[in-house]
Design a protein around this motif. Structure first.
Motif, PDB file in Angstrom:
ATOM      1  N   UNK A 312       0.807  -1.214   0.000  1.00  0.00           N
ATOM      2  CA  UNK A 312       0.000   0.000   0.000  1.00  0.00           C
ATOM      3  C   UNK A 312       0.839   1.263   0.000  1.00  0.00           C
ATOM      4  N   UNK A 333     -13.237  -3.899  -0.559  1.00  0.00           N
ATOM      5  CA  UNK A 333     -13.498  -3.393   0.784  1.00  0.00           C
ATOM      6  C   UNK A 333     -12.358  -2.514   1.256  1.00  0.00           C
ATOM      7  N   UNK A 334     -11.227  -2.628   0.631  1.00  0.00           N
ATOM      8  CA  UNK A 334     -10.177  -1.663   0.891  1.00  0.00           C
ATOM      9  C   UNK A 334      -8.977  -2.150   1.664  1.00  0.00           C
ATOM     10  N   UNK A 335      -9.144  -3.134   2.525  1.00  0.00           N
ATOM     11  CA  UNK A 335      -8.000  -3.533   3.333  1.00  0.00           C
ATOM     12  C   UNK A 335      -7.110  -4.490   2.556  1.00  0.00           C
ATOM     13  N   UNK A 337      -4.518  -7.278   1.914  1.00  0.00           N
ATOM     14  CA  UNK A 337      -4.030  -8.490   2.578  1.00  0.00           C
ATOM     15  C   UNK A 337      -2.985  -9.103   1.663  1.00  0.00           C
ATOM     16  N   UNK A 386       9.028   3.540   6.176  1.00  0.00           N
ATOM     17  CA  UNK A 386       7.733   3.468   6.873  1.00  0.00           C
ATOM     18  C   UNK A 386       7.501   2.073   7.431  1.00  0.00           C
TER      19      UNK A 386
ATOM     20  N   UNK B  52      -8.906   1.058   9.051  1.00  0.00           N
ATOM     21  CA  UNK B  52      -9.671  -0.146   9.364  1.00  0.00           C
ATOM     22  C   UNK B  52      -9.224  -0.586  10.751  1.00  0.00           C
ATOM     23  N   UNK B  65      -9.501 -12.008   4.464  1.00  0.00           N
ATOM     24  CA  UNK B  65      -9.697 -10.569   4.346  1.00  0.00           C
ATOM     25  C   UNK B  65     -10.833 -10.113   5.235  1.00  0.00           C
ATOM     26  N   UNK B  66     -10.524  -9.255   6.147  1.00  0.00           N
ATOM     27  CA  UNK B  66     -11.583  -8.694   6.950  1.00  0.00           C
ATOM     28  C   UNK B  66     -11.611  -7.211   6.721  1.00  0.00           C
ATOM     29  N   UNK B  67     -12.626  -6.593   7.170  1.00  0.00           N
ATOM     30  CA  UNK B  67     -12.661  -5.152   7.029  1.00  0.00           C
ATOM     31  C   UNK B  67     -13.631  -4.629   8.051  1.00  0.00           C
ATOM     32  N   UNK B  70     -17.559  -1.637   6.468  1.00  0.00           N
ATOM     33  CA  UNK B  70     -17.397  -1.419   5.037  1.00  0.00           C
ATOM     34  C   UNK B  70     -18.171  -0.186   4.586  1.00  0.00           C
ATOM     35  N   UNK B  88      -6.887   5.799   0.542  1.00  0.00           N
ATOM     36  CA  UNK B  88      -6.417   4.458   0.890  1.00  0.00           C
ATOM     37  C   UNK B  88      -7.071   3.999   2.184  1.00  0.00           C
ATOM     38  N   UNK B  89      -7.113   2.700   2.363  1.00  0.00           N
ATOM     39  CA  UNK B  89      -7.545   2.145   3.642  1.00  0.00           C
ATOM     40  C   UNK B  89      -6.337   1.481   4.281  1.00  0.00           C
ATOM     41  N   UNK B  90      -6.036   1.884   5.466  1.00  0.00           N
ATOM     42  CA  UNK B  90      -4.901   1.297   6.184  1.00  0.00           C
ATOM     43  C   UNK B  90      -5.420   0.422   7.302  1.00  0.00           C
ATOM     44  N   UNK B  91      -4.850  -0.746   7.371  1.00  0.00           N
ATOM     45  CA  UNK B  91      -5.287  -1.715   8.354  1.00  0.00           C
ATOM     46  C   UNK B  91      -4.485  -1.535   9.640  1.00  0.00           C
ATOM     47  N   UNK B  92      -5.093  -0.890  10.612  1.00  0.00           N
ATOM     48  CA  UNK B  92      -4.424  -0.716  11.906  1.00  0.00           C
ATOM     49  C   UNK B  92      -5.160  -1.513  12.985  1.00  0.00           C
ATOM     50  N   UNK B 132       3.666   6.592  10.491  1.00  0.00           N
ATOM     51  CA  UNK B 132       3.694   6.040   9.131  1.00  0.00           C
ATOM     52  C   UNK B 132       3.594   7.177   8.105  1.00  0.00           C
TER      53      UNK B 132
END
Lengths: 389, 388
Positions: A312, A333-335, A337, A386, B52, B65-67, B70, B88-92, B132
């Motif tokens: 990303x 959904x955006x995340x 993986x 990062x 996220x 994959x989870x989110x 949504x 963007x979607x960042x997975x935190x 980040x």
């Protein structure tokens, strides 16, 4: 702007736009009997004939769908149901683990809801299924296999599968094989008749045609149980009024894609080779994904993993510099993986987080390669700072 | 100004805040969308990011994959597209679970009342996210909080209450230190408008979130049932509710389910002898007991707070401030002194009610945020009870 995401979608060919806009001005349901209907039907059938010619199939083997996803679902679910109806013992589905989600989620669903036993065929470090692995899987009990589904070429890492060999093995046992050829169309020679496949998926917008149109090439002896019921169009396996403008434009694009294939593959292959060289020069520890032998991968595909980087982050930094590419696995959904494809090749999960796919198309140029060559070094360095969150 | 990588370099702290690379945290709500739009309009190079924060798979996927939410992520993306900025979607989710959710549960389990929003600002938005962002070459993180950052002549920054006191959110930002503030941008802080006007602005900007209802709940407890959430994680353990004399007046299903000052939901069968309502005075997780009593017994005259964070230089000695003791709470006059530990000792000019350990005390000098700390123990006016 450097657009290097043609595997996601590629600009429509002007000829296809022209065919589509001409049809948009006309009226006619291809199922109607009157003159307007006859006009529409003629357009559809001529389109069917040209696509069949482009793909080495008979016109009756072309079943139009709303796109690649629907064609994959129809093939996988429809053939499973039909084969199981004919013999309840047939519940095993053999699939490669590197399939597109349109196939992967469909077979997974069959496992969850239809009592199928889904078995993922082993792949090598390039993500390739070998014929002996398929033979071994079938031979364990040839009678319970409903179908085999292995893509013609992988959408993320570009690896080409030995489709003819796989179909040959399955044919010895009388088992139908489906191949998702969405990425292969326009880059590899596709001859449906010679392939030995029962079914093959193609899509319009990956070859310069419009969105929302695709086709399942379906051998005449196969009658999958429909996913979508209705008016009985398309051999009674895919009901719904046909989108005549999209069908016409798809046929034009598909015909041109087949005609221009060799020259196109040579051109994008040369650009791809330059890009691979430039990226590996700028980032020596980058790992080229898929088969390093150009003969074993799609000419338009380059795929890398960058150690210590989040895919990303790379995407964001390249986007900010006008370079459009992909991590390889789009998630609506955006995340993000790690890609199941990259993981299936045995790649370390941390390394799998830092992937990028560059894919070329008919509008690509050396300027695109130069843009990446200039940017990739500093971008990777920045993304590395990062880290992985 | 570019750095060695050809990216925009660190900003001159005294330069006007324009043309910065800004990462806008977009929750999917109207405030953060308008904040991002204002930042872009002010000439900054804005990129939107949705965090996220939970990993609930909401759709059928073969992969893991989870989110989270949504719908919120889609609303944020839609707003970013209208503003015309990358998104963007960042997975935190993992960081959020460790730093915010687990802490939230542990605090309740210990009989305290945490503020997860404050914790999220401290540990996620202006730590994990900011770090980040800075590493990727951004200059600032922008949010839809109502608070004001004031740039001083010497280049230092101060955090102040929002122009509109009714919407002020400086309390939940009180944990930010000066370094974090230097990279924070709150475009709504100088808004002297009603929420309706922010919605009107969103409407005018073509943002579909203009009509989206406000969210008040804790984001990781979607149905708003905090008790149910805690019961799921901590189980139920029946215990006694006692009055100040120690006499049993009822039972409860887990001491963690209560907050100091709480009146509703005690389910005490018979009324108090004086007929007046009873309030939660103490929560003792050790013997799973909740003590109730009259409202006067809630009066607190002093407290000790831990983990102080100063916005700027820590005060050397005692000082007089105004303090806020909970989100949306009023101001009260205090004398506060940092002591070793490090701790903060606070005494109130007038007794205050409903002070819950675990909540933050934020000190102000006028509108300026001086610092914050987590309330550990309180001293009651009626009896010098030490809350654990």
């Amino acid at each position: 702007m450097a657009y290097l995401d043609h595997a996601a979608t590629t600009p429509m060919l002007p000829e296809a736009v022209q065919a589509m806009t001409a049809q948009l001005a006309l009226t006619g349901n291809a199922s109607s009997l009157h003159a307007a209907g006859r006009r529409a039907r003629r357009t559809v059938e001529e389109s069917r004939e040209s696509l069949a010619a482009a793909l080495g199939a008979r016109p009756s083997e072309v079943v139009f769908t709303s796109g690649g996803t629907e064609a994959d679902n129809l093939a996988v679910k429809g053939l499973f149901w039909a084969r199981r109806d004919a013999d309840p013992a047939r519940t095993r589905v053999l699939a490669s683990p590197v399939e597109h989600h349109a196939v992967l989620d469909a077979v997974h669903w069959l496992g969850e809801h239809e009592g199928a036993t889904v078995e993922y065929l082993p792949v090598d470090a390039y993500g390739r299924v070998h014929a002996d692995a398929l033979r071994e899987a079938i031979a364990r009990n040839p009678d319970d296999v409903a179908l085999v589904t292995v893509m013609w070429a992988n959408n993320e890492i570009g690896t080409i599968m030995p489709v003819h060999e796989l179909a040959g093995v399955a044919a010895e046992f009388g088992i139908p094989v489906h191949a998702d050829a969405v990425q292969a169309f326009g880059q590899l020679e596709l001859d449906f008749a010679a392939s030995g496949l029962a079914a093959m998926t193609v899509s319009g917008h990956k070859v310069g045609g419009p969105y929302g149109i695709g086709a399942l090439l379906l051998g005449r002896q196969y009658t999958p149980v429909p996913v979508q019921h209705g008016g009985g169009q398309e051999r009674h396996v895919r009901s719904g009024t046909l989108d005549v403008p999209a069908v016409a434009a798809f046929a034009v694009a598909g015909t041109l894609a087949a005609e221009r294939r060799e020259a196109h593959a040579r051109e994008v292959g040369a650009l791809r080779d330059e890009l691979v060289e430039a990226v590996l020069a700028a980032v020596p520890d980058a790992v080229l994904g898929g088969d390093p032998d150009p003969a074993g991968r799609l000419p338009a595909n380059a795929h890398f993993s960058f150690p210590g980087c989040e895919g990303d982050s790379l995407l964001l930094l390249l986007d900010a510099r006008g370079i459009e590419c992909s991590t390889g696995s789009a998630c609506t959904a955006g995340v993000a993986q790690p890609s199941h494809v990259v993981l299936a090749t045995g790649t370390d999960p941390d390394l799998a987080r830092g992937t990028l796919r560059f894919s070329f198309g008919h509008t690509s140029s050396r300027a695109d390669v130069r843009a990446v060559a200039d940017a990739i070094g500093p971008v990777v360095e920045r993304a590395r700072s990062a880290g992985l969150s | 100004m570019t750095d060695s990588l050809g990216f925009p370099g660190a900003p001159d702290p005294t330069a006007p805040r324009k043309g910065l690379r800004v990462l806008a945290a977009m929750s999917g709500g109207v405030d953060s969308a308008v904040a991002a739009a204002r930042a872009a309009e002010a000439g900054h190079d804005v990129t939107g990011v949705h965090l996220a924060l939970s990993a609930n798979p909401q759709s059928f996927r073969t992969g893991a994959r989870g989110c989270c939410t949504i719908e919120d992520s889609r609303d944020a993306r839609r707003a970013a597209d209208v503003i015309g900025i990358p998104f963007y979607v960042w997975d935190l989710a993992e960081r959020f679970r460790e730093d915010v959710v687990d802490d939230f549960i542990a605090e309740y389990e210990a009989g305290r009342t945490p503020n997860p929003c404050l914790r999220c600002n401290e540990k996620i938005k202006f730590a994990a996210l900011l770090d980040k962002a800075l590493a990727l070459g951004f200059d600032a993180v922008c949010t839809g909080h109502y608070a004001t950052v004031v740039l001083k002549d010497d280049g230092s920054r101060e955090l102040h209450r929002a122009s509109d006191m009714a919407k002020d959110q400086s309390y939940v930002l009180g944990v930010l230190d000066e370094k974090q503030l230097a990279h924070a941008m709150f475009p709504l802080g100088d808004t002297l408008t009603t929420k309706e006007e922010i919605r009107a602005e969103a409407e005018r900007r073509g943002l579909a979130v203009a009509k989206k209802p406000d969210s008040h709940d804790i984001c990781f407890i979607a149905d708003g049932d905090t008790q149910g959430f805690l019961a799921k994680h901590l189980g139920t353990a029946e215990g006694d509710i006692v009055d100040e004399s120690g006499a049993k007046v009822g039972t409860h299903e887990g001491a963690y389910g209560f907050t100091i000052g709480q009146r509703k939901g005690l389910r005490i069968g018979h009324p108090a002898p004086d007929g007046k309502p009873r309030y939660v005075l103490d929560i003792s997780p050790v013997n799973n007991t909740v003590t109730v009593g009259p409202v006067e017994a809630l009066d607190v005259i002093a407290l000790t707070a831990i983990k102080p964070r100063w916005c700027g230089v820590a005060p050397a000695g005692p000082g007089t401030y105004t303090a806020q003791l909970r989100a949306h709470g009023g101001e009260t006059e205090v004398t506060a002194e940092p002591v070793d530990g490090p701790e903060l000792r606070v005494s109130f000019a007038e007794p205050v009610r409903g002070v819950a350990p675990g909540q933050a005390i934020v000190l102000y000098d006028g509108t300026r945020v001086v610092g914050s700390a987590t309330i550990a123990t309180t001293v009651r006016a009626a009896r010098a009870t030490q809350d654990a």
